[in-house]
Motif scaffolding. Structure first.
Motif, mmCIF file in Angstrom:
data_model
loop_
_atom_site.group_PDB
_atom_site.id
_atom_site.type_symbol
_atom_site.label_atom_id
_atom_site.label_comp_id
_atom_site.label_asym_id
_atom_site.label_seq_id
_atom_site.Cartn_x
_atom_site.Cartn_y
_atom_site.Cartn_z
ATOM 1 N N TYR A 282 14.647 -49.114 -22.899
ATOM 2 C CA TYR A 282 15.879 -48.293 -22.837
ATOM 3 C C TYR A 282 15.494 -46.905 -23.729
ATOM 4 C CZ TYR A 282 17.506 -53.189 -22.679
ATOM 5 O OH TYR A 282 17.749 -54.423 -22.500
ATOM 6 N N THR A 283 16.218 -46.047 -23.141
ATOM 7 C CA THR A 283 16.416 -44.761 -23.673
ATOM 8 C C THR A 283 17.521 -44.366 -24.487
ATOM 9 O OG1 THR A 283 14.828 -43.798 -21.853
ATOM 10 C CG2 THR A 283 15.920 -42.230 -23.241
ATOM 11 N N PRO A 284 17.309 -44.256 -25.846
ATOM 12 C CA PRO A 284 18.727 -43.773 -26.670
ATOM 13 C C PRO A 284 19.291 -42.415 -26.103
ATOM 14 C CG PRO A 284 16.955 -44.473 -28.111
ATOM 15 C CD PRO A 284 16.336 -44.349 -26.684
ATOM 16 N N LEU A 285 20.730 -42.711 -25.912
ATOM 17 C CA LEU A 285 21.560 -41.562 -25.452
ATOM 18 C C LEU A 285 21.781 -40.531 -26.379
ATOM 19 C CD1 LEU A 285 23.989 -43.487 -22.917
ATOM 20 C CD2 LEU A 285 21.770 -42.516 -22.378
ATOM 21 N N GLY A 286 21.746 -40.715 -27.581
ATOM 22 C CA GLY A 286 22.419 -39.947 -28.686
ATOM 23 C C GLY A 286 21.138 -38.675 -28.840
ATOM 24 N N GLU A 287 21.624 -37.587 -28.939
ATOM 25 C CA GLU A 287 20.512 -36.662 -29.211
ATOM 26 C C GLU A 287 20.081 -36.647 -30.657
ATOM 27 O OE1 GLU A 287 22.109 -32.735 -28.583
ATOM 28 O OE2 GLU A 287 22.564 -33.186 -26.447
ATOM 29 N N SER A 288 20.598 -37.388 -31.587
ATOM 30 C CA SER A 288 20.126 -37.556 -32.910
ATOM 31 C C SER A 288 19.006 -38.334 -32.937
ATOM 32 C CB SER A 288 21.381 -37.863 -33.826
ATOM 33 O OG SER A 288 21.775 -39.276 -33.489
ATOM 34 N N TYR A 289 18.729 -39.093 -32.151
ATOM 35 C CA TYR A 289 17.613 -40.148 -32.158
ATOM 36 C C TYR A 289 16.421 -39.404 -31.783
ATOM 37 C CZ TYR A 289 14.956 -44.459 -32.272
ATOM 38 O OH TYR A 289 14.148 -45.313 -32.724
ATOM 39 N N THR A 290 15.468 -39.546 -32.593
ATOM 40 C CA THR A 290 14.451 -38.627 -32.665
ATOM 41 C C THR A 290 12.966 -39.185 -32.402
ATOM 42 O OG1 THR A 290 14.040 -37.973 -34.728
ATOM 43 C CG2 THR A 290 15.491 -36.652 -33.681
ATOM 44 N N SER B 190 9.650 -39.965 -22.961
ATOM 45 C CA SER B 190 10.211 -39.243 -24.165
ATOM 46 C C SER B 190 10.270 -40.590 -25.263
ATOM 47 C CB SER B 190 11.449 -38.694 -23.668
ATOM 48 O OG SER B 190 12.419 -39.668 -23.274
ATOM 49 N N VAL B 191 11.371 -40.498 -26.105
ATOM 50 C CA VAL B 191 11.740 -41.453 -27.118
ATOM 51 C C VAL B 191 12.473 -42.505 -26.143
ATOM 52 C CG1 VAL B 191 13.061 -41.820 -29.043
ATOM 53 C CG2 VAL B 191 11.917 -39.665 -28.831
ATOM 54 N N CYS B 192 11.734 -43.896 -26.425
ATOM 55 C CA CYS B 192 12.469 -44.803 -25.824
ATOM 56 C C CYS B 192 11.954 -46.296 -26.593
ATOM 57 C CB CYS B 192 11.801 -44.956 -24.503
ATOM 58 S SG CYS B 192 10.083 -45.495 -24.482
ATOM 59 N N VAL B 193 12.983 -47.409 -26.174
ATOM 60 C CA VAL B 193 12.714 -48.616 -26.798
ATOM 61 C C VAL B 193 12.144 -49.553 -25.837
ATOM 62 C CG1 VAL B 193 13.673 -50.589 -27.772
ATOM 63 C CG2 VAL B 193 14.753 -48.060 -28.383
ATOM 64 N N PRO C 202 23.511 -51.654 -28.167
ATOM 65 C CA PRO C 202 22.617 -51.266 -29.405
ATOM 66 C C PRO C 202 21.768 -50.393 -29.346
ATOM 67 C CG PRO C 202 22.986 -53.594 -29.416
ATOM 68 C CD PRO C 202 23.214 -53.090 -28.012
ATOM 69 N N PHE C 203 20.658 -50.553 -28.397
ATOM 70 C CA PHE C 203 19.641 -49.649 -28.556
ATOM 71 C C PHE C 203 20.162 -48.238 -27.647
ATOM 72 C CE2 PHE C 203 16.525 -53.132 -28.546
ATOM 73 C CZ PHE C 203 16.494 -53.215 -30.005
ATOM 74 N N ARG C 204 20.882 -48.120 -26.636
ATOM 75 C CA ARG C 204 21.246 -47.004 -26.054
ATOM 76 C C ARG C 204 22.162 -46.071 -26.845
ATOM 77 N NH1 ARG C 204 21.853 -49.728 -20.318
ATOM 78 N NH2 ARG C 204 20.058 -49.755 -19.617
ATOM 79 N N PHE C 205 22.813 -46.675 -27.985
ATOM 80 C CA PHE C 205 23.728 -45.807 -28.753
ATOM 81 C C PHE C 205 23.248 -45.830 -29.954
ATOM 82 C CE2 PHE C 205 26.183 -47.116 -24.940
ATOM 83 C CZ PHE C 205 26.568 -45.893 -24.482
ATOM 84 N N MET C 206 21.942 -46.218 -30.370
ATOM 85 C CA MET C 206 21.435 -46.140 -31.607
ATOM 86 C C MET C 206 21.317 -44.624 -32.139
ATOM 87 S SD MET C 206 17.647 -46.848 -30.972
ATOM 88 C CE MET C 206 17.173 -47.657 -32.543
ATOM 89 N N THR C 207 21.286 -44.478 -33.532
ATOM 90 C CA THR C 207 21.254 -43.001 -33.965
ATOM 91 C C THR C 207 20.171 -43.042 -35.058
ATOM 92 O OG1 THR C 207 23.065 -43.562 -35.672
ATOM 93 C CG2 THR C 207 23.564 -42.354 -33.531
ATOM 94 N N SER C 208 19.446 -42.041 -35.571
ATOM 95 C CA SER C 208 18.825 -41.758 -36.475
ATOM 96 C C SER C 208 18.959 -40.827 -37.502
ATOM 97 C CB SER C 208 17.315 -41.501 -35.784
ATOM 98 O OG SER C 208 16.446 -41.480 -36.860
ATOM 99 N N THR C 209 19.250 -40.906 -38.820
ATOM 100 C CA THR C 209 19.649 -39.862 -39.629
ATOM 101 C C THR C 209 18.669 -39.807 -40.730
ATOM 102 O OG1 THR C 209 21.085 -41.617 -40.868
ATOM 103 C CG2 THR C 209 22.317 -40.278 -39.113
ATOM 104 N N LEU C 210 18.622 -38.781 -41.458
ATOM 105 C CA LEU C 210 17.934 -38.669 -42.690
ATOM 106 C C LEU C 210 18.475 -39.008 -43.801
ATOM 107 C CD1 LEU C 210 16.058 -35.143 -42.161
ATOM 108 C CD2 LEU C 210 14.987 -37.445 -42.194
#
Length: 191
Positions: A175-183, A150-153, A71-79
């Motif tokens: 954990y460091t999210p792998l998706g570039e969309s997580y900022t 960098s960005v991490c959990v 869940p944390f590695r593949f999380m995404t963040s959107t507006l």
């Protein structure tokens, strides 16, 4: 001849029994041996209980780590439409999203992922066995491998034996999210 026969049937002499002093001495020796065995057994049971907890805590930590990793590695963040960032994780085929961040919380000794739709248990209740988990302040040193560059959990949790609170262990996760969309960094409250 009759007198001889009666003499051979006499009662045993009083010297062939145990005296009160001998009985008390035997009882004292038996008590000392019993107490030595009890102390040794108690110490062995304490060692066994500590080792059993260490093993159970290590297995539970591994289970928590594998449950948090995807869940944390593949999380995404959107507006969202209002301009607020919404984090989304996929957990047990459920999509959990939250404005302001999906959170990891500890409630009544168990871990949950908290989103806008409610609390989702991280593990089945039986997975905890005789242990309780609570989130704690992250004890990491800023110079170690667990510091975020960098960005991490990241965070830490303590596993405690429910029957003996003196037995506890603290584990860290990172954990460091792998998706570039997580900022941004995921907020993890210690509730």
């Amino acid at each position: 001849m009759i007198a001889r026969h009666i003499a051979s049937r006499r009662l045993p002499r009083s010297g062939s029994g145990f005296t009160l002093v001998e009985l008390l001495a035997a009882l004292l020796v038996l008590t000392l041996l019993t107490s030595v065995v009890a102390v040794g057994t108690s110490g062995a049971l304490d060692v066994y209980r500590r080792e059993q907890f260490a093993s159970q805590a290590q297995m539970l930590s591994g289970t928590v780590d594998s449950s948090l990793a995807d869940p944390f590695r593949f999380m995404t963040s959107t507006l969202a439409e209002d301009g607020q960032e919404v984090d989304t994780v996929v957990f047990h085929r459920q999509t959990i999203s939250a404005a302001g961040g999906v959170r990891l919380v500890s409630i009544d000794g168990q871990l949950y992922l908290q989103g806008d739709q409610g609390d989702f248990p991280l593990l089945n209740g039986s997975a905890y066995g005789n242990c309780k988990i609570e989130l704690v302040d992250d004890p990491t040193d800023p110079e170690d491998d667990y510091s975020c560059t960098s960005v991490c959990v990241k965070g830490a949790y303590r596993i405690t034996d429910a029957s003996d609170p003196s037995l506890s262990r603290t584990y860290r996760f990172y954990y460091t999210p792998l998706g570039e969309s997580y900022t941004r960094e995921l907020p993890i409250p210690t509730s």
